[in-house]
Motif scaffolding. Structure first.
Motif, PDB file in Angstrom:
ATOM      1  N   VAL A  13      29.046  28.863  41.247  1.00 20.52           N
ATOM      2  CA  VAL A  13      30.457  29.366  40.754  1.00 20.52           C
ATOM      3  C   VAL A  13      31.450  29.343  41.714  1.00 20.52           C
ATOM      4  CG1 VAL A  13      31.645  31.116  39.469  1.00 20.52           C
ATOM      5  CG2 VAL A  13      29.109  31.002  39.004  1.00 20.52           C
ATOM      6  N   PRO A  14      32.577  28.487  41.472  1.00 21.11           N
ATOM      7  CA  PRO A  14      33.544  28.548  42.244  1.00 21.11           C
ATOM      8  C   PRO A  14      34.381  29.590  42.406  1.00 21.11           C
ATOM      9  CG  PRO A  14      33.436  26.735  40.999  1.00 21.11           C
ATOM     10  CD  PRO A  14      32.657  27.542  40.177  1.00 21.11           C
ATOM     11  N   PRO A  15      34.629  30.485  43.681  1.00 21.52           N
ATOM     12  CA  PRO A  15      35.459  31.526  43.523  1.00 21.52           C
ATOM     13  C   PRO A  15      36.744  31.656  42.889  1.00 21.52           C
ATOM     14  CG  PRO A  15      34.709  31.039  45.787  1.00 21.52           C
ATOM     15  CD  PRO A  15      34.168  29.848  45.061  1.00 21.52           C
ATOM     16  N   LEU A  16      37.291  30.451  42.860  1.00 21.85           N
ATOM     17  CA  LEU A  16      38.576  30.364  42.046  1.00 21.85           C
ATOM     18  C   LEU A  16      38.489  30.621  40.636  1.00 21.85           C
ATOM     19  CD1 LEU A  16      41.764  29.516  42.012  1.00 21.85           C
ATOM     20  CD2 LEU A  16      40.927  27.227  41.571  1.00 21.85           C
ATOM     21  N   VAL A  17      37.379  30.161  39.989  1.00 25.42           N
ATOM     22  CA  VAL A  17      36.870  30.682  38.628  1.00 25.42           C
ATOM     23  C   VAL A  17      36.906  32.184  38.487  1.00 25.42           C
ATOM     24  CG1 VAL A  17      35.183  30.342  36.716  1.00 25.42           C
ATOM     25  CG2 VAL A  17      35.778  28.375  38.346  1.00 25.42           C
ATOM     26  N   VAL A  18      36.280  32.715  39.433  1.00 29.50           N
ATOM     27  CA  VAL A  18      36.032  34.367  39.318  1.00 29.50           C
ATOM     28  C   VAL A  18      37.528  34.982  39.311  1.00 29.50           C
ATOM     29  CG1 VAL A  18      35.175  36.332  40.880  1.00 29.50           C
ATOM     30  CG2 VAL A  18      33.845  34.139  40.468  1.00 29.50           C
ATOM     31  N   TYR A  19      38.325  34.316  40.333  1.00 35.67           N
ATOM     32  CA  TYR A  19      39.680  35.092  40.652  1.00 35.67           C
ATOM     33  C   TYR A  19      40.370  34.989  39.285  1.00 35.67           C
ATOM     34  CZ  TYR A  19      38.336  34.651  45.466  1.00 35.67           C
ATOM     35  OH  TYR A  19      37.656  34.706  46.751  1.00 35.67           O
ATOM     36  N   PRO A  57      36.821  39.715  48.433  1.00 34.83           N
ATOM     37  CA  PRO A  57      37.187  41.141  47.558  1.00 34.83           C
ATOM     38  C   PRO A  57      38.640  41.286  47.745  1.00 34.83           C
ATOM     39  CG  PRO A  57      36.015  41.738  49.800  1.00 34.83           C
ATOM     40  CD  PRO A  57      35.837  40.181  49.573  1.00 34.83           C
ATOM     41  N   VAL A  58      39.436  40.911  48.741  1.00 34.61           N
ATOM     42  CA  VAL A  58      40.719  41.055  48.774  1.00 34.61           C
ATOM     43  C   VAL A  58      41.452  40.371  47.739  1.00 34.61           C
ATOM     44  CG1 VAL A  58      42.864  41.065  50.302  1.00 34.61           C
ATOM     45  CG2 VAL A  58      40.903  41.842  51.205  1.00 34.61           C
ATOM     46  N   VAL A  59      40.899  39.123  47.629  1.00 35.56           N
ATOM     47  CA  VAL A  59      41.534  38.208  46.616  1.00 35.56           C
ATOM     48  C   VAL A  59      41.343  38.641  45.242  1.00 35.56           C
ATOM     49  CG1 VAL A  59      41.807  35.700  46.007  1.00 35.56           C
ATOM     50  CG2 VAL A  59      41.294  36.263  48.184  1.00 35.56           C
ATOM     51  N   VAL A  60      40.010  39.420  44.826  1.00 33.48           N
ATOM     52  CA  VAL A  60      39.632  39.843  43.684  1.00 33.48           C
ATOM     53  C   VAL A  60      40.724  40.937  43.221  1.00 33.48           C
ATOM     54  CG1 VAL A  60      37.946  41.035  42.470  1.00 33.48           C
ATOM     55  CG2 VAL A  60      37.094  39.159  43.697  1.00 33.48           C
ATOM     56  N   ALA A  62      43.719  41.246  44.460  1.00 33.28           N
ATOM     57  CA  ALA A  62      44.923  40.803  44.335  1.00 33.28           C
ATOM     58  C   ALA A  62      45.261  40.227  42.970  1.00 33.28           C
ATOM     59  CB  ALA A  62      45.275  39.755  45.437  1.00 33.28           C
ATOM     60  N   SER A  63      44.026  39.480  42.302  1.00 35.06           N
ATOM     61  CA  SER A  63      43.869  38.771  41.025  1.00 35.06           C
ATOM     62  C   SER A  63      44.144  39.809  40.003  1.00 35.06           C
ATOM     63  CB  SER A  63      42.769  38.060  40.882  1.00 35.06           C
ATOM     64  OG  SER A  63      42.406  37.206  41.863  1.00 35.06           O
ATOM     65  N   ALA A  64      43.299  41.004  40.153  1.00 35.69           N
ATOM     66  CA  ALA A  64      43.479  42.105  39.130  1.00 35.69           C
ATOM     67  C   ALA A  64      44.741  42.800  39.061  1.00 35.69           C
ATOM     68  CB  ALA A  64      42.323  43.024  39.411  1.00 35.69           C
ATOM     69  N   THR A  65      45.506  42.868  40.344  1.00 38.35           N
ATOM     70  CA  THR A  65      46.592  43.489  40.271  1.00 38.35           C
ATOM     71  C   THR A  65      47.757  42.525  39.672  1.00 38.35           C
ATOM     72  OG1 THR A  65      46.083  44.635  42.382  1.00 38.35           O
ATOM     73  CG2 THR A  65      48.487  44.343  42.072  1.00 38.35           C
ATOM     74  N   ALA A  66      47.707  41.185  39.964  1.00 43.97           N
ATOM     75  CA  ALA A  66      48.621  40.393  39.428  1.00 43.97           C
ATOM     76  C   ALA A  66      48.532  40.396  37.690  1.00 43.97           C
ATOM     77  CB  ALA A  66      48.632  38.937  39.943  1.00 43.97           C
ATOM     78  N   GLY A  67      47.076  40.331  37.631  1.00 44.81           N
ATOM     79  CA  GLY A  67      47.022  40.220  36.056  1.00 44.81           C
ATOM     80  C   GLY A  67      47.616  41.329  35.322  1.00 44.81           C
ATOM     81  N   GLY A 159      41.616  50.256  44.739  1.00 44.84           N
ATOM     82  CA  GLY A 159      40.486  51.241  44.885  1.00 44.84           C
ATOM     83  C   GLY A 159      39.080  51.044  44.026  1.00 44.84           C
ATOM     84  N   THR A 160      39.100  50.377  42.964  1.00 40.95           N
ATOM     85  CA  THR A 160      37.910  49.879  42.389  1.00 40.95           C
ATOM     86  C   THR A 160      37.125  48.890  43.231  1.00 40.95           C
ATOM     87  OG1 THR A 160      38.834  50.345  40.209  1.00 40.95           O
ATOM     88  CG2 THR A 160      37.005  48.831  40.237  1.00 40.95           C
ATOM     89  N   VAL A 161      37.767  47.966  43.619  1.00 42.69           N
ATOM     90  CA  VAL A 161      36.819  46.898  44.769  1.00 42.69           C
ATOM     91  C   VAL A 161      36.629  47.701  45.876  1.00 42.69           C
ATOM     92  CG1 VAL A 161      37.310  44.961  46.034  1.00 42.69           C
ATOM     93  CG2 VAL A 161      38.391  45.050  43.698  1.00 42.69           C
ATOM     94  N   ALA A 162      37.319  48.583  46.337  1.00 43.80           N
ATOM     95  CA  ALA A 162      36.588  49.107  47.666  1.00 43.80           C
ATOM     96  C   ALA A 162      35.714  49.943  47.336  1.00 43.80           C
ATOM     97  CB  ALA A 162      37.952  50.061  48.120  1.00 43.80           C
TER      98      ALA A 162
END
Length: 208
Positions: A13-19, A57-60, A62-67, A159-162
């Motif tokens: 699974v490409p990380p980009l798909v997850v993000y 995890p930082v990009v995860v 950031a993706s959730a924050t942007a969404g 906070g959730t990711v951490a």
């Protein structure tokens, strides 16, 4: 054998798909559609604890924050334009998740706490879904809403990711020691906690 196949599939699974999945699901949920945004975020954060998958995890976070920021802004715009009619439509479309009792409860929270309901509402499922449309319907000033929304999104996603990163590493060690028994116990504990939270919320909505 199944575990080996699952690990092999996850590596492909490409990380980009997850993000993108995290951003899209969280974004649509924030518009006002009851999707499992938090579950997707937690799942992606757990994947980020697995070595070899290349998921940051930082990009995860950031993706959730942007969404969350984009989705809430769209929900705010729709709520400001269509007002209570939008909330009524959402209630009819998703009665199990956003019936009149849920909407009235969220509205009371907004009337009482204002901008704080936007900031901390990101941590509560019904408020996370309705924050944008409600803020728009109640004509909250957009700069104020955006500041609270962005702050809440950063705190929630980061906070959730951490937390998942920390607990995931501990849980992985634990599962290695106790195998499937620990997994069953963890699932049962999660179900019990979920039922208790739901039981505490149902009386409030039933009174409406």
């Amino acid at each position: 054998m199944k575990s080996v196949h699952l690990d092999t599939w996850l590596i492909t699974v490409p990380p980009l798909v997850v993000y993108l999945l995290v951003a899209v699901v969280v974004g649509i949920e924030s518009i006002g559609v009851p999707l499992p945004g938090e579950i997707v975020l937690v799942g992606a954060a757990l994947l980020a604890t697995r070595p070899g998958l290349g998921i940051d995890p930082v990009v995860v976070a950031a993706s959730a924050t942007a969404g969350a920021i984009v989705g809430d802004s769209i929900g705010y715009t729709l709520g400001r334009r269509y007002g209570l009619g939008l909330l009524g439509w959402l209630g009819r479309r998703f009665p199990r998740h956003m019936g009149p009792g849920h909407v009235d409860m969220a509205r009371r929270v907004f009337e009482r706490h204002g901008v704080w309901a936007v900031l901390f509402g990101r941590f509560v499922a019904i408020l996370r879904i309705l924050a944008g449309p409600l803020a728009g319907t109640m004509r909250m000033r957009y700069p104020v809403f955006l500041a609270a929304n962005a702050t809440g999104a950063v705190l929630w996603a980061g906070g959730t990711v951490a937390a998942v990163q920390l607990l995931g590493l501990v849980a992985e060690t634990w599962l290695h020691r106790f195998s499937w028994v620990a997994l069953v116990i963890a699932i049962l504990v999660g179900l019990v906690v979920s039922r208790q939270v739901r039981a505490r919320l149902e009386p409030d909505t039933a009174q409406e």
